[in-house]
Design a protein around this motif. Structure first.
Motif, PDB file in Angstrom:
ATOM      1  N   LYS A  68       0.845  -1.206   0.000  1.00  0.00           N
ATOM      2  CA  LYS A  68       0.000   0.000   0.000  1.00  0.00           C
ATOM      3  C   LYS A  68       0.882   1.258   0.000  1.00  0.00           C
ATOM      4  O   LYS A  68       0.653   2.185  -0.787  1.00  0.00           O
ATOM      5  CB  LYS A  68      -0.904  -0.029   1.243  1.00  0.00           C
ATOM      6  CG  LYS A  68      -1.932   1.063   1.267  1.00  0.00           C
ATOM      7  CD  LYS A  68      -3.021   0.761   2.288  1.00  0.00           C
ATOM      8  CE  LYS A  68      -4.113   1.820   2.213  1.00  0.00           C
ATOM      9  NZ  LYS A  68      -5.316   1.439   2.914  1.00  0.00           N
ATOM     10  N   SER A 147     -10.908   9.950   7.185  1.00  0.00           N
ATOM     11  CA  SER A 147     -11.941   9.565   6.210  1.00  0.00           C
ATOM     12  C   SER A 147     -12.153  10.579   5.071  1.00  0.00           C
ATOM     13  O   SER A 147     -12.321  10.160   3.918  1.00  0.00           O
ATOM     14  CB  SER A 147     -13.265   9.288   6.915  1.00  0.00           C
ATOM     15  OG  SER A 147     -13.066   8.319   7.885  1.00  0.00           O
ATOM     16  N   LEU A 181     -22.822   4.175   3.294  1.00  0.00           N
ATOM     17  CA  LEU A 181     -22.773   5.648   3.333  1.00  0.00           C
ATOM     18  C   LEU A 181     -22.243   6.108   4.688  1.00  0.00           C
ATOM     19  O   LEU A 181     -22.772   7.029   5.300  1.00  0.00           O
ATOM     20  CB  LEU A 181     -24.171   6.216   3.089  1.00  0.00           C
ATOM     21  CG  LEU A 181     -24.740   5.887   1.702  1.00  0.00           C
ATOM     22  CD1 LEU A 181     -26.253   5.992   1.698  1.00  0.00           C
ATOM     23  CD2 LEU A 181     -24.126   6.799   0.648  1.00  0.00           C
ATOM     24  N   SER A 183     -18.511   7.032   6.916  1.00  0.00           N
ATOM     25  CA  SER A 183     -17.571   8.161   6.808  1.00  0.00           C
ATOM     26  C   SER A 183     -17.082   8.353   5.373  1.00  0.00           C
ATOM     27  O   SER A 183     -17.080   9.464   4.858  1.00  0.00           O
ATOM     28  CB  SER A 183     -16.365   7.926   7.701  1.00  0.00           C
ATOM     29  OG  SER A 183     -16.766   7.507   8.962  1.00  0.00           O
ATOM     30  N   VAL A 184     -16.659   7.278   4.717  1.00  0.00           N
ATOM     31  CA  VAL A 184     -16.077   7.428   3.379  1.00  0.00           C
ATOM     32  C   VAL A 184     -17.165   7.490   2.299  1.00  0.00           C
ATOM     33  O   VAL A 184     -17.132   8.359   1.423  1.00  0.00           O
ATOM     34  CB  VAL A 184     -15.087   6.277   3.062  1.00  0.00           C
ATOM     35  CG1 VAL A 184     -14.467   6.482   1.690  1.00  0.00           C
ATOM     36  CG2 VAL A 184     -14.006   6.184   4.120  1.00  0.00           C
ATOM     37  N   GLY A 185     -18.140   6.584   2.380  1.00  0.00           N
ATOM     38  CA  GLY A 185     -19.188   6.529   1.351  1.00  0.00           C
ATOM     39  C   GLY A 185     -19.958   7.840   1.238  1.00  0.00           C
ATOM     40  O   GLY A 185     -20.247   8.312   0.134  1.00  0.00           O
ATOM     41  N   ASP A 203     -27.579   1.331   2.268  1.00  0.00           N
ATOM     42  CA  ASP A 203     -26.911   1.191   3.567  1.00  0.00           C
ATOM     43  C   ASP A 203     -27.881   0.445   4.463  1.00  0.00           C
ATOM     44  O   ASP A 203     -29.087   0.484   4.230  1.00  0.00           O
ATOM     45  CB  ASP A 203     -26.577   2.572   4.163  1.00  0.00           C
ATOM     46  CG  ASP A 203     -25.533   2.487   5.263  1.00  0.00           C
ATOM     47  OD1 ASP A 203     -25.816   1.873   6.313  1.00  0.00           O
ATOM     48  OD2 ASP A 203     -24.418   2.996   5.075  1.00  0.00           O
ATOM     49  N   SER A 205     -28.168   1.324   7.452  1.00  0.00           N
ATOM     50  CA  SER A 205     -28.638   2.390   8.335  1.00  0.00           C
ATOM     51  C   SER A 205     -29.650   3.262   7.590  1.00  0.00           C
ATOM     52  O   SER A 205     -29.325   3.894   6.577  1.00  0.00           O
ATOM     53  CB  SER A 205     -27.445   3.241   8.806  1.00  0.00           C
ATOM     54  OG  SER A 205     -27.860   4.547   9.083  1.00  0.00           O
ATOM     55  N   ASN A 208     -28.632   6.939   7.344  1.00  0.00           N
ATOM     56  CA  ASN A 208     -27.621   7.251   6.325  1.00  0.00           C
ATOM     57  C   ASN A 208     -28.221   7.343   4.922  1.00  0.00           C
ATOM     58  O   ASN A 208     -27.857   8.230   4.152  1.00  0.00           O
ATOM     59  CB  ASN A 208     -26.499   6.211   6.350  1.00  0.00           C
ATOM     60  CG  ASN A 208     -25.593   6.395   7.552  1.00  0.00           C
ATOM     61  OD1 ASN A 208     -25.790   7.313   8.342  1.00  0.00           O
ATOM     62  ND2 ASN A 208     -24.610   5.519   7.696  1.00  0.00           N
ATOM     63  N   PRO A 223     -30.168  -3.224   0.477  1.00  0.00           N
ATOM     64  CA  PRO A 223     -28.770  -3.677   0.475  1.00  0.00           C
ATOM     65  C   PRO A 223     -28.468  -4.811  -0.512  1.00  0.00           C
ATOM     66  O   PRO A 223     -27.421  -4.799  -1.165  1.00  0.00           O
ATOM     67  CB  PRO A 223     -28.545  -4.124   1.915  1.00  0.00           C
ATOM     68  CG  PRO A 223     -29.438  -3.225   2.705  1.00  0.00           C
ATOM     69  CD  PRO A 223     -30.665  -3.033   1.852  1.00  0.00           C
ATOM     70  N   CYS A 237     -18.238   0.698  -0.416  1.00  0.00           N
ATOM     71  CA  CYS A 237     -17.659   1.472   0.696  1.00  0.00           C
ATOM     72  C   CYS A 237     -18.178   0.957   2.026  1.00  0.00           C
ATOM     73  O   CYS A 237     -18.429   1.742   2.949  1.00  0.00           O
ATOM     74  CB  CYS A 237     -18.001   2.954   0.539  1.00  0.00           C
ATOM     75  SG  CYS A 237     -17.369   3.693  -0.967  1.00  0.00           S
ATOM     76  N   ALA A 238     -18.400  -0.360   2.114  1.00  0.00           N
ATOM     77  CA  ALA A 238     -18.924  -0.915   3.369  1.00  0.00           C
ATOM     78  C   ALA A 238     -18.088  -2.098   3.828  1.00  0.00           C
ATOM     79  O   ALA A 238     -17.342  -2.004   4.802  1.00  0.00           O
ATOM     80  CB  ALA A 238     -20.381  -1.317   3.207  1.00  0.00           C
ATOM     81  N   LEU A 239     -18.174  -3.207   3.078  1.00  0.00           N
ATOM     82  CA  LEU A 239     -17.616  -4.476   3.539  1.00  0.00           C
ATOM     83  C   LEU A 239     -16.591  -5.042   2.567  1.00  0.00           C
ATOM     84  O   LEU A 239     -16.606  -4.693   1.380  1.00  0.00           O
ATOM     85  CB  LEU A 239     -18.746  -5.517   3.627  1.00  0.00           C
ATOM     86  CG  LEU A 239     -20.031  -5.110   4.286  1.00  0.00           C
ATOM     87  CD1 LEU A 239     -21.157  -6.011   3.823  1.00  0.00           C
ATOM     88  CD2 LEU A 239     -19.870  -5.193   5.783  1.00  0.00           C
ATOM     89  N   ALA A 260     -13.754   0.109   0.238  1.00  0.00           N
ATOM     90  CA  ALA A 260     -13.707  -1.072   1.109  1.00  0.00           C
ATOM     91  C   ALA A 260     -12.390  -1.836   0.954  1.00  0.00           C
ATOM     92  O   ALA A 260     -11.824  -1.907  -0.140  1.00  0.00           O
ATOM     93  CB  ALA A 260     -14.883  -1.988   0.814  1.00  0.00           C
ATOM     94  N   ASN A 261     -11.916  -2.398   2.069  1.00  0.00           N
ATOM     95  CA  ASN A 261     -10.701  -3.218   2.031  1.00  0.00           C
ATOM     96  C   ASN A 261     -11.036  -4.617   1.542  1.00  0.00           C
ATOM     97  O   ASN A 261     -12.130  -5.113   1.776  1.00  0.00           O
ATOM     98  CB  ASN A 261     -10.120  -3.332   3.448  1.00  0.00           C
ATOM     99  CG  ASN A 261      -9.377  -2.081   3.857  1.00  0.00           C
ATOM    100  OD1 ASN A 261      -8.600  -1.525   3.070  1.00  0.00           O
ATOM    101  ND2 ASN A 261      -9.608  -1.619   5.072  1.00  0.00           N
ATOM    102  N   ASN A 287      -7.848   3.358  -1.887  1.00  0.00           N
ATOM    103  CA  ASN A 287      -8.235   3.808  -0.543  1.00  0.00           C
ATOM    104  C   ASN A 287      -7.045   4.264   0.305  1.00  0.00           C
ATOM    105  O   ASN A 287      -7.136   4.341   1.523  1.00  0.00           O
ATOM    106  CB  ASN A 287      -9.089   2.749   0.175  1.00  0.00           C
ATOM    107  CG  ASN A 287      -8.290   1.537   0.629  1.00  0.00           C
ATOM    108  OD1 ASN A 287      -7.065   1.551   0.674  1.00  0.00           O
ATOM    109  ND2 ASN A 287      -9.000   0.477   0.983  1.00  0.00           N
TER     110      ASN A 287
END
Ligand code: NAD
Length: 364
Positions: A68, A147, A181, A183-185, A203, A205, A208, A223, A237-239, A260-261, A287
């Motif tokens: 990275k 973020s 959605l 911090s980053v999304g 999301d 949430s 969000n 989702p 941008c979640a999982l 997302a990682n 990222n």
């Protein structure tokens, strides 16, 4: 477990075991490669099932940081700390200060930061014992929440992907499907909305999604519907592991570019995307904005300089797309190649002898 066998597999430099009974500290610091500079990587606290699992995680994560940092153009190597323990129950001042002293003992070969299970307050405790920590609170000169910079980097990477696929980085009128959605999304959505992109979002949430619908005029989907949205770009941008056997055939996009990682469940899913003609912006490159931002603290944080470096994710992304095209390899492999070739070149550059007071003494 044959430890040296594990270390030689990916040429790790050092594995440090830190133990302090009275502080309740059991930690492992893995240093993968310091060709480019000191190894930087977060401090993770986790209830590992056993020591082998903790060692394996530290090694895997440290190696990931080498790639990275190298791809991001930073003069940093890769490292990671794992603390064995429950972040909800086992934290104490003594534990983090004891760890700080072990890190200080490495004299700057390794620099730590916040990660899963640790917080800014934990970094502040480490900071009482060592300079070799980033992501401390703003009172100690920190760069603050990473973020927004991560979101900016993803936006620039997404623009580069658009340039590659559509011949323009103007995203006005392009449709982007955002999964997550947080911090980053949310930050990415804001950048995209500002340049006139159409957004489809999801999301778990409700708050969000309501915010995105109101502020960006975004279309909201459930989702499990996000994978089959017909759009130009899918921005996860979640999982992690969201490109997998269940989702890959549902995709109706030309680009995947999100924060997302570990987006690819397995490498073969990256090969498949390549065959399908879907351009994948490798996660650890797109990222890297947060890492670039936090790394700037090491030179005395300068927000404009950090922002400029984050913006360069655009050019890095174009470089790796060019490697992918030239060698007809998937982009995730091109990213690794870019990182490895920078490390190899710097090894050569550093082979030139430079006299230092110590080397002159020893050669006398
Ligand atoms: P976050 O926790 O603020 O946001 C994640 C969002 O995803 C939340 O709003 C959550 O409700 C939503 N979510 C969870 N499961 C979902 C599902 N099944 N479907 C739809 N939405 C779901 O996290 P973040 O900081 O925005 O990070 C997002 C991703 O980017 C993570 O994978 C993180 O590891 C990665 N990342 C973040 C940074 C950073 O600087 N924050 C840097 C590098 C990578």
């Amino acid at each position: 477990m044959e430890l040296f066998e594990k270390l030689t597999q990916y040429d790790y430099e050092q594995l440090v075991f830190c133990q302090d009974k009275s502080a309740g500290l059991k930690a492992i610091i893995a240093i993968h490669d310091t060709t480019l500079g000191p190894a930087l990587g977060g401090c993770r606290m986790w209830t590992y099932a056993n020591e082998e699992e903790a060692i394996t995680d530290a090694l895997r994560l440290a190696r990931g940081m080498t790639y990275k940092a190298a791809a991001a153009g930073l003069n940093l190597g890769g490292g990671k700390t794992v603390v064995i323990g429950n972040p909800r129950a086992d934290k104490s001042e003594a534990l983090f200060r004891a760890l700080g002293r072990f890190i200080e003992g490495l004299h700057g070969r390794y620099i730590t930061a916040e990660d899963v299970g640790t917080t800014v307050s934990d970094m502040d405790l480490i900071h009482q014992e060592t300079r070799f920590v980033t992501g401390v609170s703003q009172a100690y000169g920190s760069s603050g929440n990473p973020s927004p910079m991560t979101a900016l980097g993803v936006f620039r990477g997404l623009q580069a992907a658009s340039k590659q696929v559509f011949g323009t980085d103007d995203l006005a009128g392009k449709t982007v499907a955002i999964q997550g959605l947080g911090s980053v999304g949310y930050g990415l959505g804001k950048h995209l909305h500002e340049v006139g992109a159409k957004l489809v979002v999801t999301d778990i949430s409700k708050e969000n999604v309501a915010r995105a619908a109101e502020e960006f005029g975004a279309q909201v989907v459930d989702p499990d519907e996000i994978f089959s949205v017909k759009a130009d770009v899918f921005a996860p941008c979640a999982l992690g592991a969201i490109v997998n056997d269940q989702t890959i055939d549902q995709l109706k996009v030309q680009i995947i570019a999100g924060s997302a990682n570990n987006q690819l469940a397995e490498e073969r899913h990256g090969d498949r995307l390549h065959q399908m003609g879907i351009l994948y912006a490798p996660d650890y490159v797109i990222n890297a904005g947060g890492l670039i931002n936090v790394a700037d603290e090491l030179e005395g944080y300068h927000a404009d300089r950090a922002r400029n470096k984050v913006e360069s994710i655009y050019d890095i992304m174009l470089q790796l797309f060019a490697i992918s095209k030239e060698h007809n390899i998937p982009t995730y492999k091109a990213a690794d190649r870019l990182a490895e070739s920078r490390i190899e070149k710097m090894k050569q550059v550093r082979s030139t002898f430079l006299p230092t007071s110590r080397s002159l003494l020893t050669h006398r």
